[in-house]
Write a protein that holds these residues in place. Sequence first.
Motif, PDB file in Angstrom:
ATOM      1  N   MET A 286      40.638  35.119  46.836  1.00 13.53           N
ATOM      2  CA  MET A 286      39.860  35.474  45.654  1.00 13.53           C
ATOM      3  C   MET A 286      38.571  36.212  46.042  1.00 13.53           C
ATOM      4  O   MET A 286      37.677  35.619  46.637  1.00 13.53           O
ATOM      5  CB  MET A 286      39.535  34.212  44.848  1.00 13.53           C
ATOM      6  CG  MET A 286      38.806  34.503  43.542  1.00 13.53           C
ATOM      7  SD  MET A 286      38.692  33.107  42.382  1.00 13.53           S
ATOM      8  CE  MET A 286      38.322  31.711  43.423  1.00 13.53           C
TER       9      MET A 286
ATOM     10  N   ASP B 299      53.008  31.307  38.392  1.00 15.00           N
ATOM     11  CA  ASP B 299      52.395  31.662  37.115  1.00 15.00           C
ATOM     12  C   ASP B 299      51.037  32.326  37.267  1.00 15.00           C
ATOM     13  O   ASP B 299      50.440  32.783  36.290  1.00 15.00           O
ATOM     14  CB  ASP B 299      52.283  30.432  36.205  1.00 15.00           C
ATOM     15  CG  ASP B 299      51.437  29.310  36.808  1.00 15.00           C
ATOM     16  OD1 ASP B 299      50.758  29.550  37.840  1.00 15.00           O
ATOM     17  OD2 ASP B 299      51.445  28.199  36.249  1.00 15.00           O
ATOM     18  N   GLY B 300      50.502  32.363  38.498  1.00 15.82           N
ATOM     19  CA  GLY B 300      49.237  33.035  38.737  1.00 15.82           C
ATOM     20  C   GLY B 300      48.013  32.284  38.241  1.00 15.82           C
ATOM     21  O   GLY B 300      46.911  32.841  38.224  1.00 15.82           O
ATOM     22  N   VAL B 301      48.176  31.026  37.843  1.00 14.36           N
ATOM     23  CA  VAL B 301      47.081  30.242  37.277  1.00 14.36           C
ATOM     24  C   VAL B 301      46.545  29.275  38.333  1.00 14.36           C
ATOM     25  O   VAL B 301      47.303  28.493  38.925  1.00 14.36           O
ATOM     26  CB  VAL B 301      47.544  29.457  36.028  1.00 14.36           C
ATOM     27  CG1 VAL B 301      46.412  28.597  35.495  1.00 14.36           C
ATOM     28  CG2 VAL B 301      48.043  30.406  34.963  1.00 14.36           C
TER      29      VAL B 301
ATOM     30  N   SER C  50      38.599  32.803  34.776  1.00 13.48           N
ATOM     31  CA  SER C  50      39.441  33.995  34.878  1.00 13.48           C
ATOM     32  C   SER C  50      39.162  34.687  36.207  1.00 13.48           C
ATOM     33  O   SER C  50      38.347  35.620  36.272  1.00 13.48           O
ATOM     34  CB  SER C  50      39.176  34.948  33.708  1.00 13.48           C
ATOM     35  OG  SER C  50      39.444  34.326  32.470  1.00 13.48           O
TER      36      SER C  50
ATOM     37  N   SER D 269      39.288  37.180  39.358  1.00 12.84           N
ATOM     38  CA  SER D 269      39.574  38.616  39.385  1.00 12.84           C
ATOM     39  C   SER D 269      40.951  38.914  39.954  1.00 12.84           C
ATOM     40  O   SER D 269      41.516  39.980  39.706  1.00 12.84           O
ATOM     41  CB  SER D 269      38.501  39.340  40.213  1.00 12.84           C
ATOM     42  OG  SER D 269      38.503  38.856  41.552  1.00 12.84           O
ATOM     43  N   THR D 270      41.501  37.969  40.738  1.00 15.49           N
ATOM     44  CA  THR D 270      42.828  38.110  41.325  1.00 15.49           C
ATOM     45  C   THR D 270      43.649  36.880  40.958  1.00 15.49           C
ATOM     46  O   THR D 270      43.160  35.761  41.077  1.00 15.49           O
ATOM     47  CB  THR D 270      42.736  38.223  42.861  1.00 15.49           C
ATOM     48  OG1 THR D 270      41.912  39.339  43.198  1.00 15.49           O
ATOM     49  CG2 THR D 270      44.109  38.414  43.475  1.00 15.49           C
ATOM     50  N   PRO D 271      44.888  37.056  40.489  1.00 15.77           N
ATOM     51  CA  PRO D 271      45.701  35.891  40.113  1.00 15.77           C
ATOM     52  C   PRO D 271      45.895  34.939  41.288  1.00 15.77           C
ATOM     53  O   PRO D 271      45.981  35.352  42.448  1.00 15.77           O
ATOM     54  CB  PRO D 271      47.039  36.502  39.681  1.00 15.77           C
ATOM     55  CG  PRO D 271      46.720  37.920  39.327  1.00 15.77           C
ATOM     56  CD  PRO D 271      45.601  38.328  40.240  1.00 15.77           C
ATOM     57  N   TYR D 272      45.955  33.665  40.980  1.00 11.78           N
ATOM     58  CA  TYR D 272      46.235  32.658  41.993  1.00 11.78           C
ATOM     59  C   TYR D 272      47.631  32.906  42.574  1.00 11.78           C
ATOM     60  O   TYR D 272      48.565  33.259  41.846  1.00 11.78           O
ATOM     61  CB  TYR D 272      46.162  31.265  41.352  1.00 11.78           C
ATOM     62  CG  TYR D 272      46.350  30.119  42.307  1.00 11.78           C
ATOM     63  CD1 TYR D 272      45.349  29.768  43.201  1.00 11.78           C
ATOM     64  CD2 TYR D 272      47.536  29.385  42.312  1.00 11.78           C
ATOM     65  CE1 TYR D 272      45.508  28.707  44.077  1.00 11.78           C
ATOM     66  CE2 TYR D 272      47.702  28.313  43.184  1.00 11.78           C
ATOM     67  CZ  TYR D 272      46.687  27.988  44.070  1.00 11.78           C
ATOM     68  OH  TYR D 272      46.858  26.935  44.940  1.00 11.78           O
TER      69      TYR D 272
END
Length: 304
Positions: free
Chosen positions: A121, A54-56, A45, A47-50
């Motif tokens: 990140m 989809d941010g994963v 998880s 701290s900042t979305p990819y």
Amino acid sequence: MRLGLALPTFGTDAHADGVITVSRTAEALGYDSLWTGDRVLAPRSPSTPYPSQDGVMPRIYENHMDPLTSLAFAAHTSRVRLGTSTLNGLWHPPMMLARSLTTLDVLSRGRLDVGLGLGWMPDEYAAVGVPWEGRGARLDETLDILETYWAEDEFAHQGRLFTVPETVVGLKPEQRPGPPVLLAAFNPAGLCRVARRASGWLPVAMPLPHLMSMWKTITEEAESADRDPSGLRMALRVNPTLTEVEAHAEQFPRSGTLDQYIAYARAAAESGVHELFIDLGQSPASLDERIDIAGRFIAAVRRG
């Protein structure tokens, strides 16, 4: 337009045989360059979305190799250039970075392209003990040190962040005054830094009108800084998510068929993109299947 291919430095094919096979096969197929990326963490998880739709973060990053060591392994080729897209240069003390990059340029007989980025990140910065805040200023001073280290036989630096006592610098890169430095950037300050300080720009695939609009910003800024924009180059990273069915316009170039990516590369060449390289590492295909895709891709783009 030059064409490049990413080395398998992430995922299950990140091993000696994978790097050797792709390096030699890419050169034999006619590719002009080989590229590596950079990761030090793969948190479940972040701290900042990819930075994706989809941010994963892709799970292939759980298995990651050192980018510069991997390029040194790939230097056993004879012709292709070797690039980083991108190396998170701020994770390295500038003098250590200068030594590593100079060594790699010497070992590859002057084939290194230094692509630097700031990452996305904060977790990774915490892991390597580098502040997340002030990245732009840290990058500027790092570039100052690299430029002087490569240019001068005797070198010292006194800056806001780094101090280097006077030293003799005997090892010099094959490329003079130093390897080309390309920067990944998307915000106005970053594009300005590309225009004023770098040899070129490292964008990622996006609709070509938007890409060329950003490139126009860079070239205009270069002119305002009394730099010749014709001396700058763009090396465009494409991370294909291959589909069997043609993707809708709003989904492409995030995903699409191989034919769509071939058409995109041809259009990029017509638009004035200097280099385009593909990273097939996020494909579930086997290494042999990805090599086959790479062969079909370059053959079709060259025919166009």
